[in-house]
Design a protein around this motif. Sequence first.
Motif, PDB file in Angstrom:
ATOM      1  N   ILE A 295      50.781  74.512  69.030  1.00  0.00           N
ATOM      2  CA  ILE A 295      50.210  74.582  70.378  1.00  0.00           C
ATOM      3  C   ILE A 295      49.996  76.034  70.782  1.00  0.00           C
ATOM      4  O   ILE A 295      48.959  76.393  71.363  1.00  0.00           O
ATOM      5  N   ASP A 296      50.993  76.900  70.476  1.00  0.00           N
ATOM      6  CA  ASP A 296      50.865  78.309  70.827  1.00  0.00           C
ATOM      7  C   ASP A 296      49.680  78.961  70.113  1.00  0.00           C
ATOM      8  O   ASP A 296      48.900  79.704  70.711  1.00  0.00           O
ATOM      9  N   VAL A 297      49.554  78.685  68.818  1.00  0.00           N
ATOM     10  CA  VAL A 297      48.460  79.271  68.046  1.00  0.00           C
ATOM     11  C   VAL A 297      47.112  78.783  68.564  1.00  0.00           C
ATOM     12  O   VAL A 297      46.156  79.556  68.711  1.00  0.00           O
ATOM     13  N   LEU A 298      47.008  77.484  68.854  1.00  0.00           N
ATOM     14  CA  LEU A 298      45.764  76.925  69.363  1.00  0.00           C
ATOM     15  C   LEU A 298      45.424  77.516  70.722  1.00  0.00           C
ATOM     16  O   LEU A 298      44.261  77.852  70.995  1.00  0.00           O
ATOM     17  N   SER A 299      46.434  77.669  71.583  1.00  0.00           N
ATOM     18  CA  SER A 299      46.201  78.245  72.909  1.00  0.00           C
ATOM     19  C   SER A 299      45.646  79.658  72.794  1.00  0.00           C
ATOM     20  O   SER A 299      44.729  80.042  73.519  1.00  0.00           O
ATOM     21  N   ARG A 300      46.196  80.418  71.861  1.00  0.00           N
ATOM     22  CA  ARG A 300      45.714  81.785  71.662  1.00  0.00           C
ATOM     23  C   ARG A 300      44.265  81.780  71.156  1.00  0.00           C
ATOM     24  O   ARG A 300      43.442  82.586  71.584  1.00  0.00           O
ATOM     25  N   ALA A 301      43.965  80.834  70.269  1.00  0.00           N
ATOM     26  CA  ALA A 301      42.637  80.790  69.667  1.00  0.00           C
ATOM     27  C   ALA A 301      41.555  80.456  70.689  1.00  0.00           C
ATOM     28  O   ALA A 301      40.424  80.937  70.594  1.00  0.00           O
ATOM     29  N   VAL A 302      41.894  79.634  71.690  1.00  0.00           N
ATOM     30  CA  VAL A 302      40.893  79.227  72.680  1.00  0.00           C
ATOM     31  C   VAL A 302      40.980  80.067  73.952  1.00  0.00           C
ATOM     32  O   VAL A 302      40.377  79.742  74.966  1.00  0.00           O
TER      33      VAL A 302
ATOM     34  N   GLN B 235      43.666  80.710  75.871  1.00  0.00           N
ATOM     35  CA  GLN B 235      44.671  80.357  76.862  1.00  0.00           C
ATOM     36  C   GLN B 235      45.942  81.139  76.564  1.00  0.00           C
ATOM     37  O   GLN B 235      46.296  81.374  75.411  1.00  0.00           O
ATOM     38  N   THR B 236      46.651  81.562  77.603  1.00  0.00           N
ATOM     39  CA  THR B 236      47.842  82.374  77.392  1.00  0.00           C
ATOM     40  C   THR B 236      49.099  81.728  77.963  1.00  0.00           C
ATOM     41  O   THR B 236      50.130  82.379  78.066  1.00  0.00           O
ATOM     42  N   GLY B 237      49.041  80.448  78.329  1.00  0.00           N
ATOM     43  CA  GLY B 237      50.225  79.789  78.855  1.00  0.00           C
ATOM     44  C   GLY B 237      51.181  79.410  77.745  1.00  0.00           C
ATOM     45  O   GLY B 237      50.883  79.513  76.564  1.00  0.00           O
ATOM     46  N   GLY B 238      52.354  78.940  78.119  1.00  0.00           N
ATOM     47  CA  GLY B 238      53.333  78.508  77.142  1.00  0.00           C
ATOM     48  C   GLY B 238      54.692  79.090  77.437  1.00  0.00           C
ATOM     49  O   GLY B 238      54.866  79.916  78.338  1.00  0.00           O
ATOM     50  N   VAL B 239      55.662  78.622  76.663  1.00  0.00           N
ATOM     51  CA  VAL B 239      57.049  79.034  76.846  1.00  0.00           C
ATOM     52  C   VAL B 239      57.656  79.358  75.486  1.00  0.00           C
ATOM     53  O   VAL B 239      57.444  78.627  74.521  1.00  0.00           O
ATOM     54  N   ILE B 240      58.389  80.452  75.420  1.00  0.00           N
ATOM     55  CA  ILE B 240      59.195  80.781  74.252  1.00  0.00           C
ATOM     56  C   ILE B 240      60.649  80.785  74.699  1.00  0.00           C
ATOM     57  O   ILE B 240      60.997  81.439  75.678  1.00  0.00           O
ATOM     58  N   GLU B 241      61.474  80.029  73.997  1.00  0.00           N
ATOM     59  CA  GLU B 241      62.896  79.985  74.314  1.00  0.00           C
ATOM     60  C   GLU B 241      63.668  80.757  73.257  1.00  0.00           C
ATOM     61  O   GLU B 241      63.519  80.510  72.055  1.00  0.00           O
ATOM     62  N   ILE B 242      64.485  81.699  73.700  1.00  0.00           N
ATOM     63  CA  ILE B 242      65.288  82.495  72.786  1.00  0.00           C
ATOM     64  C   ILE B 242      66.739  82.492  73.256  1.00  0.00           C
ATOM     65  O   ILE B 242      67.025  82.174  74.414  1.00  0.00           O
ATOM     66  N   ALA B 243      67.644  82.835  72.354  1.00  0.00           N
ATOM     67  CA  ALA B 243      69.065  82.916  72.680  1.00  0.00           C
ATOM     68  C   ALA B 243      69.554  84.329  72.391  1.00  0.00           C
ATOM     69  O   ALA B 243      69.235  84.896  71.343  1.00  0.00           O
ATOM     70  N   VAL B 244      70.321  84.896  73.327  1.00  0.00           N
ATOM     71  CA  VAL B 244      70.763  86.287  73.214  1.00  0.00           C
ATOM     72  C   VAL B 244      72.240  86.376  73.595  1.00  0.00           C
ATOM     73  O   VAL B 244      72.681  85.748  74.555  1.00  0.00           O
TER      74      VAL B 244
ATOM     75  N   PRO C 255      57.368  82.581  62.452  1.00  0.00           N
ATOM     76  CA  PRO C 255      57.172  82.971  63.859  1.00  0.00           C
ATOM     77  C   PRO C 255      55.700  82.965  64.250  1.00  0.00           C
ATOM     78  O   PRO C 255      54.835  83.429  63.491  1.00  0.00           O
ATOM     79  N   THR C 256      55.415  82.411  65.410  1.00  0.00           N
ATOM     80  CA  THR C 256      54.052  82.391  65.943  1.00  0.00           C
ATOM     81  C   THR C 256      53.649  83.808  66.352  1.00  0.00           C
ATOM     82  O   THR C 256      54.502  84.704  66.442  1.00  0.00           O
ATOM     83  N   PRO C 257      52.363  84.040  66.613  1.00  0.00           N
ATOM     84  CA  PRO C 257      51.949  85.370  67.073  1.00  0.00           C
ATOM     85  C   PRO C 257      52.737  85.880  68.286  1.00  0.00           C
ATOM     86  O   PRO C 257      53.171  87.042  68.289  1.00  0.00           O
ATOM     87  N   PRO C 258      52.959  85.063  69.338  1.00  0.00           N
ATOM     88  CA  PRO C 258      53.777  85.570  70.449  1.00  0.00           C
ATOM     89  C   PRO C 258      55.201  85.895  70.019  1.00  0.00           C
ATOM     90  O   PRO C 258      55.780  86.894  70.462  1.00  0.00           O
ATOM     91  N   GLU C 259      55.778  85.056  69.158  1.00  0.00           N
ATOM     92  CA  GLU C 259      57.134  85.319  68.680  1.00  0.00           C
ATOM     93  C   GLU C 259      57.175  86.589  67.837  1.00  0.00           C
ATOM     94  O   GLU C 259      58.146  87.358  67.895  1.00  0.00           O
ATOM     95  N   GLN C 260      56.141  86.817  67.049  1.00  0.00           N
ATOM     96  CA  GLN C 260      56.076  88.043  66.256  1.00  0.00           C
ATOM     97  C   GLN C 260      56.021  89.278  67.162  1.00  0.00           C
ATOM     98  O   GLN C 260      56.636  90.315  66.870  1.00  0.00           O
TER      99      GLN C 260
END
Length: 315
Positions: free
Chosen positions: A88-95, A97-106, A290-295
């Motif tokens: 979904i993230d990759v497709l959103s970037r391709a079209v 769209q910049t929405g979405g959520v990344i969940e990380i733990a720190v 990792p997706t582009p945003p995660e990278q």
Amino acid sequence: MEKHRLDGRIKLRHLQCLLAVAQHGSLQRAAEALSITQPAVSKTIAELEGLLGVRLFERGRNGARPTAQAELFLRHAGASVSALRQGIDVLSRAVGQTGGVIEIAVLPTLAAAMMPSALEAFRREWPGIVVQVHTGANQQLLTQLKSGQVSLALGRMSDPEGMVGLTFEHLCATPLCVVVRPSHPLVEQRSVSMADVANYHVVLPPHGTILRHTADSFLRAHGVGMLDDYSELLSMSLARAMALRDNVVWIASEITVQDDLADGVLCALPFATKGTEESIGILWRNDTVPTPPEQTLISAMRDAARVRYGTPGVP
């Protein structure tokens, strides 16, 4: 049941419920996290158990605990949900769209030290994506990562068993630090021993954490076994407040107190801490890319570590 028919009948909602119950340890808490009712969660888990032909959770007074069969399935379920999110993230970037959520733990010890600059850099490139940051003990972070609740973690190198299925990229090594407020009586004392420290209330990491194990070894190396007066805190903000407010001694990771030491807000007592260093780094699952945003976020965390601690190397 034939394998291809089973594949077709397992739905995303089954996997989401499975992961939520495993994460929260309770059907009720999983229902709250998913914004559905507990009977709906129970029904969905029962459906999945029927499809797989195995019992997935042992239910009791203490909640729901994954069975051995569930543990085998959880990693793959988490990978499937993560792969869908990545798509979904990759497709959103391709079209465009910049929405979405990344969940990380720190780790709490790293959140304030490294994440503000990393998140600022990330927002410049992905302004429409929300980064949800979960904090907790290192073992909790690894569990969230393996179950697919989060896609990245910033934490410590664990034991070999705990690292199975994970990739770890070393960023820096940080030692322990024994700190007090500038007005603490030990600051003016010409010579300070760990026996002197033991006369005060000591703030330690929680029992069972990697940092606590290191702190206990450090105390034993200086001739101190069990302390008579101490607190165990995971919250860095609370530990800091206690150190600033009263004559307590805080044994912490140096990365946590680096800014306060530089600003003179806290003082480090003169103990040699060589040998207490622990490797800090970024973790992700081996079965994901990792997706582009995660990278971008990974690169931002690398930069944050480089600015503070120099080029990553072998700890």
